[in-house]
Enzyme design. Structure first.
Site, PDB file in Angstrom:
ATOM      1  N   GLY A  85     -20.512  12.598  -8.177  1.00  0.00           N
ATOM      2  CA  GLY A  85     -20.716  12.709  -6.746  1.00  0.00           C
ATOM      3  C   GLY A  85     -19.540  13.410  -6.089  1.00  0.00           C
ATOM      4  O   GLY A  85     -18.466  13.552  -6.684  1.00  0.00           O
ATOM      5  N   GLY A 136     -22.378  10.568 -10.789  1.00  0.00           N
ATOM      6  CA  GLY A 136     -23.641  10.876 -10.146  1.00  0.00           C
ATOM      7  C   GLY A 136     -24.583  11.678 -11.010  1.00  0.00           C
ATOM      8  O   GLY A 136     -25.807  11.563 -10.881  1.00  0.00           O
ATOM      9  N   GLU A 159     -15.361   5.980 -13.213  1.00  0.00           N
ATOM     10  CA  GLU A 159     -15.113   5.397 -11.899  1.00  0.00           C
ATOM     11  C   GLU A 159     -13.852   4.545 -11.809  1.00  0.00           C
ATOM     12  O   GLU A 159     -13.150   4.572 -10.788  1.00  0.00           O
ATOM     13  CB  GLU A 159     -16.330   4.571 -11.462  1.00  0.00           C
ATOM     14  CG  GLU A 159     -17.530   5.405 -11.037  1.00  0.00           C
ATOM     15  CD  GLU A 159     -18.301   5.995 -12.206  1.00  0.00           C
ATOM     16  OE1 GLU A 159     -19.185   6.836 -11.970  1.00  0.00           O
ATOM     17  OE2 GLU A 159     -18.026   5.608 -13.360  1.00  0.00           O
ATOM     18  N   ASP A 167     -21.444   3.068 -11.115  1.00  0.00           N
ATOM     19  CA  ASP A 167     -22.617   2.792 -10.281  1.00  0.00           C
ATOM     20  C   ASP A 167     -23.804   3.618 -10.771  1.00  0.00           C
ATOM     21  O   ASP A 167     -23.993   3.759 -11.966  1.00  0.00           O
ATOM     22  CB  ASP A 167     -22.286   3.045  -8.805  1.00  0.00           C
ATOM     23  CG  ASP A 167     -21.963   4.508  -8.508  1.00  0.00           C
ATOM     24  OD1 ASP A 167     -21.456   5.212  -9.407  1.00  0.00           O
ATOM     25  OD2 ASP A 167     -22.226   4.961  -7.384  1.00  0.00           O
TER      26      ASP A 167
END
Length: 463
Positions: A85, A136, A159, A167
Protein backbone atom coordinates in the site's frame (compact mmCIF):
# COMPACT_ATOMS: atom_id res chain seq x y z
CA UNK A 1 -23.26 -11.13 -8.19
CA UNK A 2 -24.93 -10.95 -4.77
CA UNK A 3 -24.19 -7.87 -2.65
CA UNK A 4 -25.49 -7.27 0.85
CA UNK A 5 -25.96 -3.61 -0.08
CA UNK A 6 -27.43 -2.12 -3.24
CA UNK A 7 -25.25 -1.72 -6.30
CA UNK A 8 -25.65 2.04 -6.07
CA UNK A 9 -24.51 2.01 -2.44
CA UNK A 10 -21.52 -0.12 -3.42
CA UNK A 11 -20.52 2.27 -6.18
CA UNK A 12 -20.97 5.19 -3.77
CA UNK A 13 -18.37 3.64 -1.44
CA UNK A 14 -15.84 3.83 -4.26
CA UNK A 15 -16.79 7.06 -5.98
CA UNK A 16 -13.85 8.96 -7.53
CA UNK A 17 -12.22 11.68 -5.48
CA UNK A 18 -10.37 14.85 -6.49
CA UNK A 19 -6.76 14.04 -7.29
CA UNK A 20 -7.38 10.47 -8.45
CA UNK A 21 -4.90 9.58 -11.17
CA UNK A 22 -6.53 8.88 -14.55
CA UNK A 23 -4.40 5.92 -15.67
CA UNK A 24 -3.04 4.24 -12.54
CA UNK A 25 -5.10 1.17 -13.45
CA UNK A 26 -5.63 -0.13 -16.98
CA UNK A 27 -8.54 -2.42 -17.86
CA UNK A 28 -8.69 -4.59 -20.94
CA UNK A 29 -11.14 -7.06 -22.51
CA UNK A 30 -10.31 -9.86 -24.91
CA UNK A 31 -13.12 -12.31 -25.67
CA UNK A 32 -14.07 -13.72 -22.26
CA UNK A 33 -10.96 -12.41 -20.47
CA UNK A 34 -11.00 -9.27 -18.36
CA UNK A 35 -7.62 -7.99 -17.19
CA UNK A 36 -6.64 -5.42 -14.58
CA UNK A 37 -3.15 -3.93 -14.79
CA UNK A 38 -1.79 -1.97 -11.83
CA UNK A 39 -0.08 0.86 -13.68
CA UNK A 40 2.37 2.62 -11.38
CA UNK A 41 5.60 0.82 -12.32
CA UNK A 42 7.88 3.64 -11.08
CA UNK A 43 6.32 3.20 -7.63
CA UNK A 44 6.38 -0.59 -7.91
CA UNK A 45 2.62 -0.51 -8.46
CA UNK A 46 2.00 0.50 -4.85
CA UNK A 47 -1.72 0.40 -4.17
CA UNK A 48 -3.43 3.72 -3.39
CA UNK A 49 -7.01 4.82 -2.95
CA UNK A 50 -7.30 6.02 -6.54
CA UNK A 51 -6.55 2.49 -7.79
CA UNK A 52 -8.92 0.81 -5.34
CA UNK A 53 -11.75 3.14 -6.38
CA UNK A 54 -11.34 2.00 -9.96
CA UNK A 55 -10.84 -1.74 -9.38
CA UNK A 56 -13.72 -2.52 -7.01
CA UNK A 57 -16.57 -1.10 -9.16
CA UNK A 58 -15.18 -2.84 -12.24
CA UNK A 59 -15.08 -6.20 -10.40
CA UNK A 60 -18.67 -5.66 -9.29
CA UNK A 61 -19.66 -4.91 -12.87
CA UNK A 62 -17.84 -7.96 -14.27
CA UNK A 63 -19.30 -10.14 -11.53
CA UNK A 64 -22.74 -9.49 -13.01
CA UNK A 65 -21.74 -9.86 -16.66
CA UNK A 66 -22.32 -13.08 -18.59
CA UNK A 67 -19.59 -11.96 -21.00
CA UNK A 68 -16.79 -11.95 -18.39
CA UNK A 69 -15.39 -15.47 -17.94
CA UNK A 70 -11.97 -14.99 -16.36
CA UNK A 71 -10.36 -12.12 -14.44
CA UNK A 72 -6.58 -11.58 -14.44
CA UNK A 73 -4.89 -9.18 -12.01
CA UNK A 74 -1.33 -8.17 -12.91
CA UNK A 75 1.22 -5.38 -12.55
CA UNK A 76 2.88 -3.17 -15.14
CA UNK A 77 6.63 -3.52 -15.65
CA UNK A 78 8.95 -6.37 -14.74
CA UNK A 79 9.83 -5.48 -11.15
CA UNK A 80 6.61 -5.69 -9.17
CA UNK A 81 3.12 -7.07 -9.11
CA UNK A 82 2.34 -4.72 -6.21
CA UNK A 83 4.89 -3.79 -3.56
CA UNK A 84 2.25 -2.86 -0.98
CA UNK A 85 0.00 0.00 0.00
CA UNK A 86 0.97 3.64 -0.33
CA UNK A 87 2.03 3.89 3.33
CA UNK A 88 3.91 7.16 2.83
CA UNK A 89 0.60 8.88 2.09
CA UNK A 90 -0.97 7.31 5.19
CA UNK A 91 1.86 8.55 7.39
CA UNK A 92 1.49 12.07 6.02
CA UNK A 93 -2.24 12.00 6.72
CA UNK A 94 -1.72 10.72 10.26
CA UNK A 95 0.45 13.74 11.05
CA UNK A 96 -2.60 15.95 10.43
CA UNK A 97 -4.22 14.60 13.60
CA UNK A 98 -7.70 13.06 13.95
CA UNK A 99 -8.93 14.39 10.59
CA UNK A 100 -5.96 12.93 8.74
CA UNK A 101 -6.19 9.67 10.67
CA UNK A 102 -9.79 9.37 9.48
CA UNK A 103 -8.51 9.56 5.89
CA UNK A 104 -6.21 6.63 6.69
CA UNK A 105 -9.07 4.66 8.24
CA UNK A 106 -11.18 5.32 5.16
CA UNK A 107 -8.35 4.06 2.94
CA UNK A 108 -8.19 0.79 4.85
CA UNK A 109 -11.97 0.48 4.71
CA UNK A 110 -11.88 0.65 0.92
CA UNK A 111 -8.88 -1.68 0.67
CA UNK A 112 -10.41 -4.33 2.93
CA UNK A 113 -13.73 -4.18 1.08
CA UNK A 114 -11.84 -4.88 -2.13
CA UNK A 115 -9.82 -7.71 -0.55
CA UNK A 116 -12.97 -9.34 0.85
CA UNK A 117 -14.66 -8.97 -2.53
CA UNK A 118 -11.74 -10.83 -4.14
CA UNK A 119 -11.87 -13.50 -1.43
CA UNK A 120 -15.56 -14.11 -2.11
CA UNK A 121 -15.67 -13.38 -5.84
CA UNK A 122 -18.10 -15.31 -8.03
CA UNK A 123 -15.88 -15.48 -11.13
CA UNK A 124 -12.50 -17.19 -11.71
CA UNK A 125 -9.82 -14.74 -10.58
CA UNK A 126 -6.12 -15.21 -11.32
CA UNK A 127 -3.29 -13.14 -9.84
CA UNK A 128 0.03 -12.92 -11.72
CA UNK A 129 2.40 -12.50 -8.76
CA UNK A 130 5.23 -11.57 -11.11
CA UNK A 131 7.79 -9.49 -9.21
CA UNK A 132 7.58 -7.94 -5.75
CA UNK A 133 4.36 -9.00 -4.00
CA UNK A 134 4.13 -7.54 -0.52
CA UNK A 135 1.56 -6.07 1.85
CA UNK A 136 -1.32 -4.66 -0.15
CA UNK A 137 -0.20 -6.70 -3.16
CA UNK A 138 -0.69 -9.84 -1.11
CA UNK A 139 -4.24 -8.73 -0.39
CA UNK A 140 -4.92 -8.57 -4.14
CA UNK A 141 -3.59 -12.09 -4.69
CA UNK A 142 -3.55 -14.43 -1.69
CA UNK A 143 -7.35 -14.84 -1.51
CA UNK A 144 -7.64 -15.79 -5.19
CA UNK A 145 -8.17 -19.43 -6.26
CA UNK A 146 -5.19 -19.08 -8.63
CA UNK A 147 -1.94 -17.35 -7.70
CA UNK A 148 0.95 -17.65 -10.13
CA UNK A 149 4.54 -17.14 -8.99
CA UNK A 150 7.46 -16.64 -11.36
CA UNK A 151 11.24 -16.54 -11.09
CA UNK A 152 10.86 -12.83 -10.27
CA UNK A 153 8.37 -13.19 -7.41
CA UNK A 154 9.41 -11.83 -4.00
CA UNK A 155 6.83 -12.38 -1.27
CA UNK A 156 6.84 -10.81 2.20
CA UNK A 157 4.57 -9.31 4.82
CA UNK A 158 6.93 -6.52 5.97
CA UNK A 159 4.55 -4.68 8.30
CA UNK A 160 6.34 -5.14 11.64
CA UNK A 161 9.33 -3.42 10.04
CA UNK A 162 7.32 -0.19 9.78
CA UNK A 163 5.42 -0.39 13.06
CA UNK A 164 2.27 -2.07 11.72
CA UNK A 165 0.74 -5.57 11.70
CA UNK A 166 0.25 -8.00 8.77
CA UNK A 167 -3.16 -7.02 7.42
CA UNK A 168 -5.11 -7.48 4.13
CA UNK A 169 -6.47 -10.74 5.53
CA UNK A 170 -3.19 -12.02 6.96
CA UNK A 171 -5.08 -12.87 10.16
CA UNK A 172 -6.81 -15.52 8.05
CA UNK A 173 -4.11 -16.93 5.78
CA UNK A 174 -0.95 -16.81 7.91
CA UNK A 175 -2.26 -18.78 10.94
CA UNK A 176 -3.54 -21.42 8.51
CA UNK A 177 -0.07 -22.09 7.16
CA UNK A 178 1.55 -25.30 8.48
CA UNK A 179 3.22 -25.37 11.86
CA UNK A 180 4.68 -22.02 12.91
CA UNK A 181 5.62 -20.88 9.40
CA UNK A 182 2.95 -18.17 9.28
CA UNK A 183 4.01 -16.79 12.65
CA UNK A 184 7.65 -16.74 11.54
CA UNK A 185 6.83 -14.87 8.32
CA UNK A 186 4.59 -12.43 10.20
CA UNK A 187 7.00 -11.49 12.98
CA UNK A 188 10.24 -11.37 10.99
CA UNK A 189 9.02 -10.11 7.57
CA UNK A 190 11.13 -12.91 6.05
CA UNK A 191 11.10 -13.05 2.27
CA UNK A 192 10.32 -15.97 0.01
CA UNK A 193 11.45 -15.84 -3.60
CA UNK A 194 10.57 -17.55 -6.86
CA UNK A 195 9.71 -21.22 -6.56
CA UNK A 196 9.69 -21.02 -2.76
CA UNK A 197 6.54 -18.91 -2.90
CA UNK A 198 5.01 -21.91 -4.68
CA UNK A 199 6.55 -24.55 -2.38
CA UNK A 200 5.07 -22.72 0.64
CA UNK A 201 1.57 -22.89 -0.83
CA UNK A 202 1.34 -19.10 -1.14
CA UNK A 203 1.21 -19.52 -4.92
CA UNK A 204 -0.80 -22.26 -6.60
CA UNK A 205 1.44 -22.47 -9.69
CA UNK A 206 4.97 -21.63 -10.79
CA UNK A 207 5.59 -20.44 -14.35
CA UNK A 208 8.42 -18.65 -16.05
CA UNK A 209 7.49 -15.00 -16.56
CA UNK A 210 7.87 -15.34 -20.34
CA UNK A 211 4.92 -17.77 -20.32
CA UNK A 212 2.43 -15.30 -18.86
CA UNK A 213 1.44 -13.50 -22.10
CA UNK A 214 0.77 -16.81 -23.85
CA UNK A 215 -1.22 -18.06 -20.89
CA UNK A 216 -3.28 -14.89 -20.88
CA UNK A 217 -4.09 -15.32 -24.57
CA UNK A 218 -5.09 -18.93 -23.97
CA UNK A 219 -7.35 -17.96 -21.06
CA UNK A 220 -9.14 -15.50 -23.33
CA UNK A 221 -10.08 -18.37 -25.64
CA UNK A 222 -11.79 -20.46 -22.96
CA UNK A 223 -15.49 -21.03 -23.40
CA UNK A 224 -17.89 -22.23 -20.73
CA UNK A 225 -21.43 -23.52 -20.76
CA UNK A 226 -23.95 -21.29 -19.02
CA UNK A 227 -24.71 -24.23 -16.73
CA UNK A 228 -21.07 -24.67 -15.65
CA UNK A 229 -20.69 -23.83 -11.98
CA UNK A 230 -17.67 -22.04 -10.55
CA UNK A 231 -15.99 -25.27 -9.48
CA UNK A 232 -16.19 -26.67 -13.01
CA UNK A 233 -14.76 -23.47 -14.48
CA UNK A 234 -11.91 -23.46 -11.98
CA UNK A 235 -10.97 -27.04 -12.89
CA UNK A 236 -10.78 -26.08 -16.58
CA UNK A 237 -8.65 -23.04 -15.77
CA UNK A 238 -6.35 -25.10 -13.56
CA UNK A 239 -5.77 -27.56 -16.40
CA UNK A 240 -5.10 -24.65 -18.74
CA UNK A 241 -2.50 -23.11 -16.42
CA UNK A 242 -0.82 -26.50 -16.03
CA UNK A 243 -0.27 -26.57 -19.82
CA UNK A 244 2.17 -23.67 -19.41
CA UNK A 245 4.31 -24.85 -16.49
CA UNK A 246 7.97 -24.85 -17.47
CA UNK A 247 9.57 -26.84 -14.69
CA UNK A 248 11.01 -25.87 -11.33
CA UNK A 249 14.54 -24.41 -11.00
CA UNK A 250 17.04 -27.09 -9.99
CA UNK A 251 19.20 -24.59 -8.09
CA UNK A 252 16.35 -23.40 -5.86
CA UNK A 253 15.59 -26.03 -3.19
CA UNK A 254 12.79 -25.71 -0.67
CA UNK A 255 13.91 -22.94 1.69
CA UNK A 256 11.71 -23.62 4.74
CA UNK A 257 12.47 -27.31 5.08
CA UNK A 258 14.34 -29.87 7.13
CA UNK A 259 16.24 -28.60 10.17
CA UNK A 260 15.30 -24.97 9.52
CA UNK A 261 11.61 -25.83 9.43
CA UNK A 262 11.95 -27.83 12.65
CA UNK A 263 13.70 -24.86 14.28
CA UNK A 264 10.94 -22.49 13.15
CA UNK A 265 8.32 -24.76 14.70
CA UNK A 266 10.36 -25.08 17.92
CA UNK A 267 10.89 -21.36 18.32
CA UNK A 268 7.78 -19.71 16.88
CA UNK A 269 5.11 -22.04 18.27
CA UNK A 270 5.27 -20.28 21.66
CA UNK A 271 2.51 -17.92 22.75
CA UNK A 272 4.69 -15.11 24.11
CA UNK A 273 7.44 -13.03 22.57
CA UNK A 274 9.66 -13.69 25.58
CA UNK A 275 9.34 -17.45 25.08
CA UNK A 276 10.17 -17.12 21.39
CA UNK A 277 13.28 -15.12 22.22
CA UNK A 278 14.41 -17.67 24.82
CA UNK A 279 13.85 -20.48 22.34
CA UNK A 280 15.93 -18.70 19.70
CA UNK A 281 18.70 -18.09 22.23
CA UNK A 282 18.71 -21.80 23.06
CA UNK A 283 19.20 -22.98 19.46
CA UNK A 284 22.41 -24.92 18.85
CA UNK A 285 24.12 -26.69 15.99
CA UNK A 286 23.26 -25.99 12.38
CA UNK A 287 20.43 -23.56 13.20
CA UNK A 288 22.32 -21.42 15.72
CA UNK A 289 23.44 -18.85 13.14
CA UNK A 290 19.89 -18.60 11.78
CA UNK A 291 18.56 -18.11 15.32
CA UNK A 292 21.05 -15.32 16.05
CA UNK A 293 20.19 -13.57 12.80
CA UNK A 294 16.49 -13.92 13.59
CA UNK A 295 17.00 -12.41 17.05
CA UNK A 296 18.75 -9.43 15.49
CA UNK A 297 15.84 -9.04 13.09
CA UNK A 298 13.19 -9.16 15.81
CA UNK A 299 15.07 -6.58 17.85
CA UNK A 300 14.91 -4.15 14.92
CA UNK A 301 11.15 -4.45 14.57
CA UNK A 302 8.58 -2.30 16.35
CA UNK A 303 8.20 -3.92 19.80
CA UNK A 304 4.48 -3.23 20.04
CA UNK A 305 3.94 -4.43 16.46
CA UNK A 306 5.72 -7.71 17.26
CA UNK A 307 3.55 -8.33 20.32
CA UNK A 308 0.31 -7.41 18.54
CA UNK A 309 1.22 -9.58 15.56
CA UNK A 310 1.92 -12.62 17.71
CA UNK A 311 -1.48 -12.27 19.40
CA UNK A 312 -3.05 -11.86 15.95
CA UNK A 313 -1.44 -15.12 14.78
CA UNK A 314 -2.85 -16.97 17.78
CA UNK A 315 -6.45 -15.79 17.65
CA UNK A 316 -6.87 -15.10 13.93
CA UNK A 317 -7.20 -18.84 13.24
CA UNK A 318 -10.66 -18.67 14.80
CA UNK A 319 -11.85 -15.76 12.64
CA UNK A 320 -13.83 -16.37 9.47
CA UNK A 321 -13.02 -14.43 6.32
CA UNK A 322 -15.72 -11.83 7.01
CA UNK A 323 -14.76 -11.19 10.63
CA UNK A 324 -11.09 -11.05 9.67
CA UNK A 325 -11.50 -7.80 7.76
CA UNK A 326 -13.76 -6.25 10.40
CA UNK A 327 -11.23 -7.00 13.12
CA UNK A 328 -8.26 -5.91 11.04
CA UNK A 329 -9.94 -2.60 10.24
CA UNK A 330 -10.41 -1.92 13.94
CA UNK A 331 -6.74 -2.78 14.56
CA UNK A 332 -5.50 -0.69 11.62
CA UNK A 333 -7.51 2.30 12.86
CA UNK A 334 -5.71 2.14 16.21
CA UNK A 335 -2.31 1.84 14.57
CA UNK A 336 -3.04 5.00 12.56
CA UNK A 337 -3.46 6.88 15.82
CA UNK A 338 -0.35 5.31 17.38
CA UNK A 339 3.25 6.49 17.29
CA UNK A 340 5.09 3.56 15.76
CA UNK A 341 3.43 3.33 12.33
CA UNK A 342 3.89 6.98 11.43
CA UNK A 343 7.39 7.01 12.91
CA UNK A 344 8.39 3.79 11.16
CA UNK A 345 7.25 4.94 7.73
CA UNK A 346 8.66 8.44 8.16
CA UNK A 347 12.06 7.27 9.43
CA UNK A 348 12.64 4.26 7.20
CA UNK A 349 10.90 5.19 3.96
CA UNK A 350 10.76 9.00 3.82
CA UNK A 351 13.60 10.53 5.83
CA UNK A 352 15.94 7.50 5.70
CA UNK A 353 17.07 7.82 9.32
CA UNK A 354 17.23 5.51 12.34
CA UNK A 355 13.79 4.73 13.71
CA UNK A 356 12.73 5.60 17.27
CA UNK A 357 10.12 3.13 18.50
CA UNK A 358 8.02 3.67 21.63
CA UNK A 359 8.95 1.64 23.62
CA UNK A 360 12.39 1.53 22.06
CA UNK A 361 13.19 -2.19 22.41
CA UNK A 362 11.58 -5.52 23.14
CA UNK A 363 13.64 -5.77 26.32
CA UNK A 364 11.97 -2.65 27.73
CA UNK A 365 8.53 -4.28 27.67
CA UNK A 366 7.68 -6.40 30.68
CA UNK A 367 5.20 -9.23 30.02
CA UNK A 368 2.54 -7.32 31.98
CA UNK A 369 3.06 -4.07 30.07
CA UNK A 370 3.19 -5.93 26.76
CA UNK A 371 -0.15 -7.58 27.53
CA UNK A 372 -1.74 -4.28 28.54
CA UNK A 373 -0.60 -2.50 25.37
CA UNK A 374 -1.48 -5.43 23.13
CA UNK A 375 -4.97 -5.78 24.61
CA UNK A 376 -5.80 -2.27 23.44
CA UNK A 377 -5.48 -3.29 19.79
CA UNK A 378 -7.94 -6.17 20.17
CA UNK A 379 -10.55 -4.26 22.15
CA UNK A 380 -13.42 -3.07 19.97
CA UNK A 381 -15.25 -0.16 21.58
CA UNK A 382 -19.04 -0.21 21.28
CA UNK A 383 -19.07 3.29 19.76
CA UNK A 384 -16.34 2.57 17.22
CA UNK A 385 -17.47 2.77 13.56
CA UNK A 386 -17.89 -0.71 12.11
CA UNK A 387 -16.65 -1.57 8.64
CA UNK A 388 -19.37 -2.43 6.12
CA UNK A 389 -18.29 -5.04 3.58
CA UNK A 390 -19.88 -5.53 0.17
CA UNK A 391 -21.34 -8.95 0.97
CA UNK A 392 -21.91 -11.19 3.98
CA UNK A 393 -19.99 -14.26 2.79
CA UNK A 394 -18.10 -15.76 5.71
CA UNK A 395 -16.22 -19.06 5.34
CA UNK A 396 -13.87 -20.75 7.81
CA UNK A 397 -11.44 -22.18 5.25
CA UNK A 398 -10.62 -21.16 1.69
CA UNK A 399 -13.23 -22.92 -0.48
CA UNK A 400 -10.87 -23.67 -3.38
CA UNK A 401 -7.55 -24.71 -1.90
CA UNK A 402 -7.11 -27.86 -3.99
CA UNK A 403 -4.87 -26.22 -6.58
CA UNK A 404 -1.81 -25.83 -4.37
CA UNK A 405 0.79 -28.46 -3.60
CA UNK A 406 -0.36 -30.88 -0.83
CA UNK A 407 -0.40 -29.47 2.67
CA UNK A 408 1.21 -30.98 5.73
CA UNK A 409 -2.26 -31.66 7.11
CA UNK A 410 -3.21 -33.64 4.00
CA UNK A 411 -0.02 -35.70 4.17
CA UNK A 412 -0.62 -36.39 7.86
CA UNK A 413 -4.12 -37.67 7.12
CA UNK A 414 -2.76 -40.35 4.78
CA UNK A 415 0.02 -41.29 7.18
CA UNK A 416 -2.42 -41.68 10.06
CA UNK A 417 -4.39 -44.25 8.09
CA UNK A 418 -1.57 -46.51 9.26
CA UNK A 419 -1.33 -48.74 6.20
CA UNK A 420 0.90 -47.06 3.63
CA UNK A 421 4.65 -46.87 3.09
CA UNK A 422 6.18 -43.44 2.38
CA UNK A 423 6.59 -44.40 -1.27
CA UNK A 424 2.93 -45.41 -1.53
CA UNK A 425 1.85 -42.10 0.01
CA UNK A 426 4.00 -40.14 -2.41
CA UNK A 427 2.61 -42.10 -5.37
CA UNK A 428 -0.95 -41.52 -4.16
CA UNK A 429 -0.43 -37.75 -4.15
CA UNK A 430 1.25 -37.83 -7.56
CA UNK A 431 -1.71 -39.74 -8.97
CA UNK A 432 -4.35 -37.56 -7.29
CA UNK A 433 -2.66 -34.32 -8.42
CA UNK A 434 -1.94 -35.66 -11.91
CA UNK A 435 1.82 -35.34 -11.38
CA UNK A 436 1.54 -31.62 -10.72
CA UNK A 437 4.99 -30.08 -10.51
CA UNK A 438 6.21 -29.55 -6.96
CA UNK A 439 4.17 -32.41 -5.49
CA UNK A 440 7.13 -34.80 -5.40
CA UNK A 441 9.44 -32.27 -3.77
CA UNK A 442 6.97 -31.01 -1.16
CA UNK A 443 5.51 -34.39 -0.13
CA UNK A 444 8.99 -35.96 0.02
CA UNK A 445 10.20 -33.17 2.32
CA UNK A 446 7.22 -33.56 4.65
CA UNK A 447 7.61 -37.35 4.79
CA UNK A 448 11.33 -37.08 5.50
CA UNK A 449 10.81 -34.55 8.31
CA UNK A 450 7.60 -35.77 9.92
CA UNK A 451 7.55 -39.55 9.56
CA UNK A 452 9.46 -42.65 10.52
CA UNK A 453 8.71 -46.23 9.47
CA UNK A 454 7.73 -49.19 11.63
CA UNK A 455 9.05 -52.74 11.34
CA UNK A 456 6.73 -53.39 8.39
CA UNK A 457 7.86 -50.26 6.55
CA UNK A 458 4.60 -48.41 7.22
CA UNK A 459 4.89 -44.64 7.67
CA UNK A 460 4.33 -43.37 11.22
CA UNK A 461 3.67 -39.70 11.98
CA UNK A 462 5.99 -37.97 14.42
CA UNK A 463 4.35 -35.70 16.98
Amino acid sequence: MQLSISTQEAYELFKPQPGDEPEDVVFNSLYGLRSITLNRPKKLNALNGSMIRKIAPRLIEWGKSDMANVIVMKGAGDKAFCAGGDVAQLAQWNKEGPEGQKKSRDYFAQEYRLDHLIATYNKPYIAFMDGITMGGGVGLSIHAPFRIATERTVFAMPETNIGFFPDVGASFFLPRMPGAVGTYLALTSARLKGANVFYAGIATHYLHSTSLPRLESRLAELRFQDTDDLETRLRVINATIEEFVTGLPHDEPIQIAGELREAIDRCFSHDSVDAIIRALEAEEGSTKAWAQETLETLNKRSPIAVHVTLRQMRIGRAWNIHDTFLREHAMASKFMASHDFTEGVTALLIEKRPVKWQPATLAELSPEEAKRLTDEYFTVESNAPKLTLLNDVAYEEYPYNVFTVPTEEQVEAKVRAGKYTPKQILNMFLFERRHKQGVREVVSEILARKTSVDAAGIAVWKY
